[in-house]
Design a protein around this motif. Structure first.
Motif, short mmCIF file in Angstrom:
data_model
loop_
_atom_site.label_atom_id
_atom_site.label_comp_id
_atom_site.label_asym_id
_atom_site.label_seq_id
_atom_site.Cartn_x
_atom_site.Cartn_y
_atom_site.Cartn_z
N GLY A 215 -11.07 13.78 -14.12
CA GLY A 215 -10.99 12.63 -13.23
C GLY A 215 -10.35 11.45 -13.94
O GLY A 215 -9.55 10.70 -13.35
N ALA A 216 -10.68 11.28 -15.22
CA ALA A 216 -10.06 10.21 -16.00
C ALA A 216 -8.58 10.47 -16.20
O ALA A 216 -7.76 9.53 -16.17
N VAL A 217 -8.19 11.72 -16.38
CA VAL A 217 -6.77 12.05 -16.53
C VAL A 217 -5.99 11.70 -15.27
O VAL A 217 -4.87 11.16 -15.34
N VAL B 67 -10.58 14.47 -26.75
CA VAL B 67 -9.42 15.37 -26.69
C VAL B 67 -8.69 15.27 -25.35
O VAL B 67 -7.47 15.08 -25.30
N ASN B 68 -9.43 15.38 -24.26
CA ASN B 68 -8.79 15.49 -22.94
C ASN B 68 -8.20 14.19 -22.43
O ASN B 68 -7.23 14.21 -21.67
N VAL B 69 -8.80 13.06 -22.81
CA VAL B 69 -8.31 11.77 -22.30
C VAL B 69 -7.58 11.00 -23.41
O VAL B 69 -6.40 10.68 -23.28
N LEU B 70 -8.28 10.73 -24.49
CA LEU B 70 -7.65 9.97 -25.57
C LEU B 70 -6.52 10.76 -26.22
O LEU B 70 -5.59 10.16 -26.78
N GLY B 71 -6.57 12.08 -26.15
CA GLY B 71 -5.44 12.87 -26.66
C GLY B 71 -4.16 12.53 -25.93
O GLY B 71 -3.08 12.42 -26.54
N ILE B 72 -4.24 12.35 -24.62
CA ILE B 72 -3.07 11.94 -23.83
C ILE B 72 -2.63 10.53 -24.24
O ILE B 72 -1.43 10.25 -24.38
N GLY C 265 15.65 13.18 -30.35
CA GLY C 265 15.21 12.29 -29.28
C GLY C 265 14.16 12.97 -28.43
O GLY C 265 13.73 14.09 -28.73
N LEU C 266 13.76 12.30 -27.37
CA LEU C 266 12.72 12.85 -26.50
C LEU C 266 12.93 12.37 -25.07
O LEU C 266 13.08 11.17 -24.83
N ASP C 267 12.98 13.33 -24.15
CA ASP C 267 13.15 13.01 -22.73
C ASP C 267 11.92 13.38 -21.91
O ASP C 267 11.64 12.74 -20.90
N ILE C 268 11.22 14.42 -22.33
CA ILE C 268 10.10 14.96 -21.55
C ILE C 268 8.89 15.12 -22.47
O ILE C 268 9.00 15.67 -23.56
N LEU C 269 7.75 14.63 -22.00
CA LEU C 269 6.48 14.85 -22.68
C LEU C 269 5.53 15.55 -21.73
O LEU C 269 5.29 15.06 -20.62
N VAL C 270 5.00 16.69 -22.14
CA VAL C 270 4.00 17.40 -21.36
C VAL C 270 2.68 17.32 -22.12
O VAL C 270 2.52 17.93 -23.18
N ASN C 271 1.74 16.54 -21.59
CA ASN C 271 0.42 16.39 -22.19
C ASN C 271 -0.49 17.49 -21.65
O ASN C 271 -1.14 17.34 -20.62
N ASN C 272 -0.51 18.60 -22.37
CA ASN C 272 -1.24 19.76 -21.88
C ASN C 272 -2.48 20.09 -22.71
O ASN C 272 -3.39 20.76 -22.22
N ALA D 195 -0.69 19.80 -35.17
CA ALA D 195 -1.29 18.49 -34.87
C ALA D 195 -2.56 18.69 -34.08
O ALA D 195 -2.69 19.64 -33.30
N ASP D 196 -3.50 17.78 -34.30
CA ASP D 196 -4.74 17.70 -33.55
C ASP D 196 -4.67 16.42 -32.73
O ASP D 196 -4.57 15.33 -33.29
N VAL D 197 -4.69 16.53 -31.39
CA VAL D 197 -4.54 15.33 -30.56
C VAL D 197 -5.72 14.38 -30.72
O VAL D 197 -5.67 13.25 -30.24
N GLY D 198 -6.78 14.82 -31.40
CA GLY D 198 -7.90 13.94 -31.70
C GLY D 198 -7.68 13.08 -32.94
O GLY D 198 -8.50 12.21 -33.24
N ASP D 199 -6.58 13.30 -33.63
CA ASP D 199 -6.27 12.60 -34.88
C ASP D 199 -5.08 11.66 -34.64
O ASP D 199 -3.93 12.13 -34.54
N ARG D 200 -5.34 10.37 -34.56
CA ARG D 200 -4.28 9.40 -34.21
C ARG D 200 -3.11 9.45 -35.18
O ARG D 200 -1.95 9.55 -34.76
N GLU D 201 -3.38 9.39 -36.47
CA GLU D 201 -2.30 9.37 -37.44
C GLU D 201 -1.54 10.70 -37.45
O GLU D 201 -0.31 10.72 -37.56
N GLY D 202 -2.28 11.79 -37.32
CA GLY D 202 -1.64 13.10 -37.29
C GLY D 202 -0.72 13.26 -36.09
O GLY D 202 0.39 13.79 -36.19
N VAL D 203 -1.19 12.80 -34.92
CA VAL D 203 -0.37 12.88 -33.71
C VAL D 203 0.88 12.01 -33.84
O VAL D 203 1.99 12.44 -33.51
N THR D 204 0.72 10.81 -34.32
CA THR D 204 1.86 9.91 -34.46
C THR D 204 2.92 10.52 -35.37
O THR D 204 4.12 10.51 -35.05
N GLY D 205 2.47 11.08 -36.50
CA GLY D 205 3.42 11.70 -37.41
C GLY D 205 4.09 12.92 -36.82
O GLY D 205 5.30 13.12 -37.00
#
Length: 252
Positions: free
Chosen positions: A151-153, A104-109, A74-81, A53-63
């Motif tokens: 700073g935005a993160v 990538v750094n902000v909208l990816g999260i 399921g999912l309990d923990i998300l690490v946005n790294n 996945a590329d965090v810059g690609d909305r549809e790709g990330v969602t899938g």
């Protein structure tokens, strides 16, 4: 804390190298089922699921998030790294590069968390940890674009923590100092004097060396787990004292 994450499901973005890989490995060692999203999810720690996945690609990330949550049950923990670096002053990066790094750094999260929240809300131990940086709180030379993104993160982490605390979703971030990662290694290789640059980066941290990816991973895993259930809206420095210590020069 061995086994302290038994039964929990974790997703790490940018999990195939550096801090992300160290985090995926440590989560797995502590009992979690782990998946990573990465541009090239190869050479993963044993037992870790990989999704491209590329965090810059909305549809790709969602899938990819949906596929990972399905694989984990399921999912309990998300690490946005996942993130990228940038060097230079405000004069040195053009508008397209600013857009690329912020994307990538902000909208990816934003994209990854947005896709993960429906799964996290179903968890009794929901936690999000964002990888921020000392650059969010300290003025570092030649890091204008990177610092602005981090700073935005930091601000985003606090806002997310406020928005989702009543849904049982904790949100925190870690603020690493200069970490011995492949990106820093590339910066050193590009320097006029790599040895001198390495010494300078090490010396600006009071512990006198670069932070390791394993040290940052340990902080991420600490914040992510149920033992930190009362911790949200926190930025945890992992910077060798760089943010808070003001040491006198050593006598020669």
């Amino acid at each position: 804390m061995s086994g302290g994450l038994d039964g929990l499901r974790a997703l790490v973005t940018g999990g195939a190298s550096g801090i992300g890989r160290a985090t995926a490995r440590l989560l797995r060692e502590h009992g979690a089922e782990v998946a990573v999203l990465d541009l090239s999810p190869s050479d993963l720690p044993a037992g870790v699921h990989g999704f491209t996945a590329d965090v810059g690609d909305r549809e790709g990330v969602t899938g990819a998030v949906t596929a990972a949550a399905t694989a984990l049950g399921g999912l309990d923990i998300l690490v946005n790294n996942a993130g990228i670096g940038a060097a230079g002053t405000v004069e040195d990066n053009d508008d397209d590069e600013w857009r690329r790094v912020l994307d990538v750094n902000v909208l990816g999260i934003v994209r990854t968390t947005r896709a993960a929240l429906p799964h996290l809300r179903a968890s009794a131990h929901a936690s999000v940890v964002n990888t921020c940086s000392i650059a969010a709180t300290a003025g570092l030379p030649q890091r204008a674009l990177y610092s602005a993104s981090k700073g935005a993160v930091l601000a985003l982490t606090l806002a997310m923590a406020a928005d989702h605390v009543h849904e049982g979703v904790r949100v925190n971030c870690v603020n690493p100092g200069t970490v011995d990662t492949p990106w820093v290694a590339r910066l050193l290789d590009a320097a006029d004097d790599p040895a001198a640059e390495h010494a300078a980066l090490s010396a600006r941290q009071p512990i006198g060396r670069l932070v390791t990816a394993d040290e940052v991973a340990a902080a991420i895993v600490h914040l992510a787990g149920p033992q930190s259930s009362a911790v949200t809206g926190t930025a945890l420095p992992v910077d060798g004292g760089m943010a808070s210590l003001r040491l006198r020069p050593r006598a020669r």
